[in-house]
Design a protein around this motif. Sequence first.
Motif, PDB file in Angstrom:
ATOM      1  N   VAL A  90      42.496  53.918  47.317  1.00  0.00           N
ATOM      2  CA  VAL A  90      43.777  53.927  47.016  1.00  0.00           C
ATOM      3  C   VAL A  90      44.167  54.181  46.418  1.00  0.00           C
ATOM      4  CG1 VAL A  90      42.700  56.741  48.353  1.00  0.00           C
ATOM      5  CG2 VAL A  90      44.411  54.782  48.850  1.00  0.00           C
ATOM      6  N   ASP A  91      44.093  52.164  46.854  1.00  0.00           N
ATOM      7  CA  ASP A  91      45.381  51.708  46.335  1.00  0.00           C
ATOM      8  C   ASP A  91      44.868  50.774  44.984  1.00  0.00           C
ATOM      9  OD1 ASP A  91      48.042  49.935  46.900  1.00  0.00           O
ATOM     10  OD2 ASP A  91      46.303  48.492  46.040  1.00  0.00           O
ATOM     11  N   SER A  92      46.392  51.107  44.196  1.00  0.00           N
ATOM     12  CA  SER A  92      46.384  50.761  42.500  1.00  0.00           C
ATOM     13  C   SER A  92      45.567  49.164  42.373  1.00  0.00           C
ATOM     14  CB  SER A  92      47.712  50.467  42.266  1.00  0.00           C
ATOM     15  OG  SER A  92      48.283  49.647  42.165  1.00  0.00           O
ATOM     16  N   THR A  93      45.965  48.333  43.175  1.00  0.00           N
ATOM     17  CA  THR A  93      45.204  47.167  43.011  1.00  0.00           C
ATOM     18  C   THR A  93      43.850  46.936  43.440  1.00  0.00           C
ATOM     19  OG1 THR A  93      47.273  45.974  43.212  1.00  0.00           O
ATOM     20  CG2 THR A  93      45.432  44.591  43.439  1.00  0.00           C
ATOM     21  N   GLY A  94      43.695  47.918  44.669  1.00  0.00           N
ATOM     22  CA  GLY A  94      42.692  47.050  45.231  1.00  0.00           C
ATOM     23  C   GLY A  94      41.363  48.422  44.793  1.00  0.00           C
ATOM     24  N   GLN A  95      41.874  49.269  43.799  1.00  0.00           N
ATOM     25  CA  GLN A  95      40.911  50.121  42.798  1.00  0.00           C
ATOM     26  C   GLN A  95      40.901  48.754  41.664  1.00  0.00           C
ATOM     27  OE1 GLN A  95      42.943  53.369  41.691  1.00  0.00           O
ATOM     28  NE2 GLN A  95      42.668  54.758  43.127  1.00  0.00           N
ATOM     29  N   VAL A  96      41.374  48.093  41.009  1.00  0.00           N
ATOM     30  CA  VAL A  96      41.213  46.977  40.449  1.00  0.00           C
ATOM     31  C   VAL A  96      40.225  46.102  41.297  1.00  0.00           C
ATOM     32  CG1 VAL A  96      41.677  45.706  38.134  1.00  0.00           C
ATOM     33  CG2 VAL A  96      42.693  48.060  38.527  1.00  0.00           C
TER      34      VAL A  96
ATOM     35  N   LEU B 191      43.827  38.765  42.271  1.00  0.00           N
ATOM     36  CA  LEU B 191      44.411  39.573  43.184  1.00  0.00           C
ATOM     37  C   LEU B 191      44.400  39.714  44.311  1.00  0.00           C
ATOM     38  CD1 LEU B 191      43.180  42.676  40.323  1.00  0.00           C
ATOM     39  CD2 LEU B 191      45.803  42.084  40.837  1.00  0.00           C
ATOM     40  N   LEU B 192      43.351  39.056  44.454  1.00  0.00           N
ATOM     41  CA  LEU B 192      42.890  39.487  46.165  1.00  0.00           C
ATOM     42  C   LEU B 192      43.796  38.689  47.258  1.00  0.00           C
ATOM     43  CD1 LEU B 192      40.240  40.047  48.337  1.00  0.00           C
ATOM     44  CD2 LEU B 192      40.017  37.633  48.228  1.00  0.00           C
TER      45      LEU B 192
ATOM     46  N   GLU C 133      47.063  38.348  46.701  1.00  0.00           N
ATOM     47  CA  GLU C 133      48.199  39.230  46.247  1.00  0.00           C
ATOM     48  C   GLU C 133      48.202  40.895  46.448  1.00  0.00           C
ATOM     49  OE1 GLU C 133      48.808  37.349  41.699  1.00  0.00           O
ATOM     50  OE2 GLU C 133      48.225  39.335  41.747  1.00  0.00           O
ATOM     51  N   GLY C 134      46.832  41.623  46.557  1.00  0.00           N
ATOM     52  CA  GLY C 134      46.487  42.701  47.155  1.00  0.00           C
ATOM     53  C   GLY C 134      46.690  42.701  48.287  1.00  0.00           C
ATOM     54  N   LEU C 135      46.157  42.061  50.036  1.00  0.00           N
ATOM     55  CA  LEU C 135      45.966  41.924  51.015  1.00  0.00           C
ATOM     56  C   LEU C 135      47.589  41.675  51.209  1.00  0.00           C
ATOM     57  CD1 LEU C 135      43.050  39.934  51.826  1.00  0.00           C
ATOM     58  CD2 LEU C 135      43.570  42.856  51.032  1.00  0.00           C
ATOM     59  N   SER C 136      48.417  40.270  50.388  1.00  0.00           N
ATOM     60  CA  SER C 136      49.572  39.854  51.254  1.00  0.00           C
ATOM     61  C   SER C 136      51.087  41.798  50.567  1.00  0.00           C
ATOM     62  CB  SER C 136      50.517  38.913  50.588  1.00  0.00           C
ATOM     63  OG  SER C 136      50.399  39.150  49.310  1.00  0.00           O
ATOM     64  N   LYS C 137      50.544  42.150  50.113  1.00  0.00           N
ATOM     65  CA  LYS C 137      51.659  42.899  48.760  1.00  0.00           C
ATOM     66  C   LYS C 137      52.646  43.722  50.021  1.00  0.00           C
ATOM     67  CE  LYS C 137      50.337  47.106  47.280  1.00  0.00           C
ATOM     68  NZ  LYS C 137      49.713  48.517  46.308  1.00  0.00           N
ATOM     69  N   LEU C 138      54.096  43.726  48.683  1.00  0.00           N
ATOM     70  CA  LEU C 138      55.234  44.778  50.162  1.00  0.00           C
ATOM     71  C   LEU C 138      54.727  45.884  50.318  1.00  0.00           C
ATOM     72  CD1 LEU C 138      57.651  42.368  49.257  1.00  0.00           C
ATOM     73  CD2 LEU C 138      57.016  41.955  51.618  1.00  0.00           C
ATOM     74  N   SER C 139      54.377  46.276  49.004  1.00  0.00           N
ATOM     75  CA  SER C 139      55.377  48.112  49.078  1.00  0.00           C
ATOM     76  C   SER C 139      54.574  48.378  47.810  1.00  0.00           C
ATOM     77  CB  SER C 139      56.461  48.137  48.948  1.00  0.00           C
ATOM     78  OG  SER C 139      57.273  49.292  49.278  1.00  0.00           O
ATOM     79  N   SER C 140      54.086  49.824  47.206  1.00  0.00           N
ATOM     80  CA  SER C 140      53.918  50.744  48.560  1.00  0.00           C
ATOM     81  C   SER C 140      52.637  50.565  48.426  1.00  0.00           C
ATOM     82  CB  SER C 140      54.090  52.009  47.783  1.00  0.00           C
ATOM     83  OG  SER C 140      55.713  51.875  47.062  1.00  0.00           O
ATOM     84  N   ARG C 141      52.267  51.292  50.307  1.00  0.00           N
ATOM     85  CA  ARG C 141      50.513  50.999  50.193  1.00  0.00           C
ATOM     86  C   ARG C 141      50.624  49.990  50.806  1.00  0.00           C
ATOM     87  NH1 ARG C 141      47.887  54.485  47.340  1.00  0.00           N
ATOM     88  NH2 ARG C 141      48.580  56.118  47.675  1.00  0.00           N
ATOM     89  N   PRO C 142      51.327  48.825  51.883  1.00  0.00           N
ATOM     90  CA  PRO C 142      50.209  48.102  51.930  1.00  0.00           C
ATOM     91  C   PRO C 142      48.827  47.496  52.485  1.00  0.00           C
ATOM     92  CG  PRO C 142      52.601  48.410  53.036  1.00  0.00           C
ATOM     93  CD  PRO C 142      52.305  49.295  52.702  1.00  0.00           C
TER      94      PRO C 142
END
Length: 520
Positions: free
Chosen positions: A112-118, A144-145, A147-156
Amino acid sequence: MRALCGAAALTGTLLAAPAHAITVTAVMQSGLRVMDPILSTAFMTRDHGYMIYDTLLGVDANFKIQPQMASWQVSDDAKTYTFTLRDGLKWHDGAPVKPEDCVASIQRWAQVDSTGQVLMPMVEHIKVTGDHTFEVQLKEPTTLLLEGLSKLSSRPAFMMPKRIAATPASTPITEYIGSGPFKFVASEFKPGLKVVYEKNTDYLPRSEPASWTAGGKVVKVDRVEWVSMPDQMTALNALQNSEVDFIQQVPFDLLPIVENRDDLKVQVLDKLGAWTYYRFNHLYPPFDNKLVRQAAIAAVGQEYVLKALVGNPQYYKTCAAVMGCGNPYGDSYGADWVIPSNIEKAQALLKEAKYDGTPVVILQPTDIAMLAAQPIVIGAALRKAGFKVDMKTMDWQTVVTQQGNQKPPAEGGWNIFSTYSILATSGDPFGNTTLAAAGRKSWAGWPDVPEIEALRLKFARSTDPAERKQITAQIQKLAIDEGVVAPLGQFSIPAAYSTKLSGVMESPVTVFWNIQKSAK
């Protein structure tokens, strides 16, 4: 009467705390009802997540990605990442954290995450390679790997036990077990009213100094209690009377009450600040028509919103950049019609679109000062331009649950809602949740703009700063022209807390580790 009732409820809350426990009592922006931090992008749910869950990676105050639960090594071709869990990690039920838990958590988050989906289509495989290690094999190099696993918000990307992470991302979890610095006390949870967290005595913090979501998350109190007090005056009275210790957001018009007191400190903890915006529902009339979306953007003036929301220009500024003024990818395209109110232009666009008077349902939260003003100003501007407007009032947590409702507005859905996001996580096309434009797979509003999705993928594949700057400029133009998101300006939010507290961290996310509380 509200103040007396609020004080009575608060007294009952405080009496529940064990004797001699060092407790920090905080009034957060709203009550907590939505508990699944993967299912929701709401800040309250995110803040709850940081209390009880941990992340594989963190981000420090220099925007540098740091190890948190795990360290990593990358192959020479930048396609293979090996993650190694640090020693001593335990779930709150006492079980050890294992690599398979992390693999399942990443997979659920990425649904569901916008980074994870890409990211996931760029992943060849994720597999466990040892008792403490797992591997992510990429089809092509990408930033992206990490950056996605470290994202602060939203949906960390919060880590959960495998049995919980196996829950489909569309289904709320019902068990709240993490490995983070606090434990959720289920027996004392009162949805929307009170949340209690206890120090996780099994948590082994990192040795580095705490910085944003990186470094050592050292808990220095026994308990943290979040209490809901929708009446802001009641909350401020409670702070002045030492009945609460911390208020996450002080309404700007009430700041003089707590400023210049020796026993209180007023501080903007997120120095980068926030941006506020509103979203159209692209699925149904009237905002399934691009011209109607443009008409709404032209009608609403940022200055009117910011004056109503903030008032004091010391705390706000107008800005058309969807990735933030002052951020490296901030772009001013559209400022001439995004920032000012242009009713004539709005009326002309509505005429061109042949708007037929379809009502615009605007969700209006009433219990959060930072979100209550925007819908009122938006509604007034739309009416002036010729829209028929229906304001739908509710508390913020109800808005959060309504955001994902894809039914037509006439069947309980919506046309517009407004909110805000922190600038620290909005400065690129992936951290910025509003810029996903893949239709019903995207965040609430569900814009379908294939050109933006292609540009986001191009951004993910690029490592050249100049090329990335060009890509984000194109995304800015499309986001404004297509009405993917309508910026309303930027502002900073002050917090207030008792001088009994020390170690309150400056961070884009409200965190409660590192805080100490003195007896006097």
